[in-house]
Design an enzyme around this catalytic site. Sequence first.
Site, mmCIF file in Angstrom:
data_model
loop_
_atom_site.group_PDB
_atom_site.id
_atom_site.type_symbol
_atom_site.label_atom_id
_atom_site.label_comp_id
_atom_site.label_asym_id
_atom_site.label_seq_id
_atom_site.Cartn_x
_atom_site.Cartn_y
_atom_site.Cartn_z
ATOM 1 N N GLY A 12 32.771 42.371 47.371
ATOM 2 C CA GLY A 12 33.828 43.051 48.120
ATOM 3 C C GLY A 12 33.746 42.916 49.631
ATOM 4 C CG ASN A 14 37.210 38.219 51.496
ATOM 5 O OD1 ASN A 14 37.746 37.758 52.500
ATOM 6 N ND2 ASN A 14 36.299 37.546 50.804
ATOM 7 C CE LYS A 64 46.176 38.017 31.572
ATOM 8 N NZ LYS A 64 45.181 37.180 32.199
ATOM 9 C CG MET A 89 35.421 37.013 39.416
ATOM 10 S SD MET A 89 35.704 35.609 40.529
ATOM 11 C CE MET A 89 34.812 34.350 39.643
ATOM 12 C CG HIS A 108 40.043 29.072 45.766
ATOM 13 N ND1 HIS A 108 39.464 29.535 44.602
ATOM 14 C CD2 HIS A 108 39.644 27.779 45.911
ATOM 15 C CE1 HIS A 108 38.758 28.557 44.053
ATOM 16 N NE2 HIS A 108 38.854 27.482 44.822
HETATM 17 C C1 GRF Z 1 35.526 34.954 48.227
HETATM 18 O O1 GRF Z 1 34.800 33.839 48.674
HETATM 19 C C2 GRF Z 1 36.898 34.558 47.790
HETATM 20 O O2 GRF Z 1 37.379 33.413 48.424
HETATM 21 C C3 GRF Z 1 36.728 34.277 46.309
HETATM 22 O O3 GRF Z 1 35.766 35.178 45.888
HETATM 23 C C4 GRF Z 1 34.909 35.534 46.966
HETATM 24 C C5 GRF Z 1 34.849 37.030 47.005
HETATM 25 O O4 GRF Z 1 33.862 37.488 47.882
HETATM 26 N N1 GRF Z 1 37.988 34.403 45.629
HETATM 27 P P1 GRF Z 1 33.767 39.034 48.238
HETATM 28 O O5 GRF Z 1 33.624 39.801 46.928
HETATM 29 O O6 GRF Z 1 35.017 39.403 48.965
HETATM 30 O O7 GRF Z 1 32.546 39.178 49.091
#
Ligand code: GRF
Length: 200
Positions: A12, A14, A64, A89, A108
């Site tokens: 997390g 981001n 789902k 994911m 991504h």
């Molecule tokens: C990031 O590198 C993003 O690009 C990918 O998953 C990672 C998540 O990292 N989709 P975080 O959980 O935000 O640290």
Amino acid sequence: MKRIAVFSSGSGSNFEAIAKYFEEKANIKVALLVCDQPQAYVIKRAERFGIPTHVVSPKDFSSKQAYEEDVLNQCASYKVDFIVLAGYMRLIGSTLLRPYSGKIMNIHPSLLPAFPGKDAIGQALADRVKVSGVTIHFVDEGMDTGPIIAQQAVNVEPEDNHESLGAKIQQVEHALYPKIVEQCVQQEVFLEGGQVQWQR
Ligand code: GRF
């Protein structure tokens, strides 16, 4: 006031960059974290920000569709306008895509369409590319296939390993993603007829 939900399955970082960025903004609020992994560190980060969290395991549902209906209900009850995927994911199915058409985005860690799917950083290192980077895109039914909103390159040096390249990429992600989220939520950039349009 526009309200966003961030979806995350992991650490997390981001999520945290986005939560920090919007803490000081009056017009956009992180209203909800949706997390499909009960042990994920992102849940602790959300607690520190006082952001409500919906932790939900797909295996507790018969399909789902049933799982996504539950998530959709949560988004509705928090009046979520926009969904921001950040290390979530799972593929988004039609139950969420239909009501949030053009209103779901993802980040991504590669320059798509190169290296989609899992371990984009490992894939880039294995192919010995000189440049990789970050892509932010609108989400469709595919895996990392939706229309591209923004990209930023990151140089890959001969001495880079998974950890060092990952750190460089995450630094770019944390600076870029909140700003692009803001532009999308404010409709400065939007999806029209399957194309990304920028307001001029
Ligand atoms: C990031 O590198 C993003 O690009 C990918 O998953 C990672 C998540 O990292 N989709 P975080 O959980 O935000 O640290």
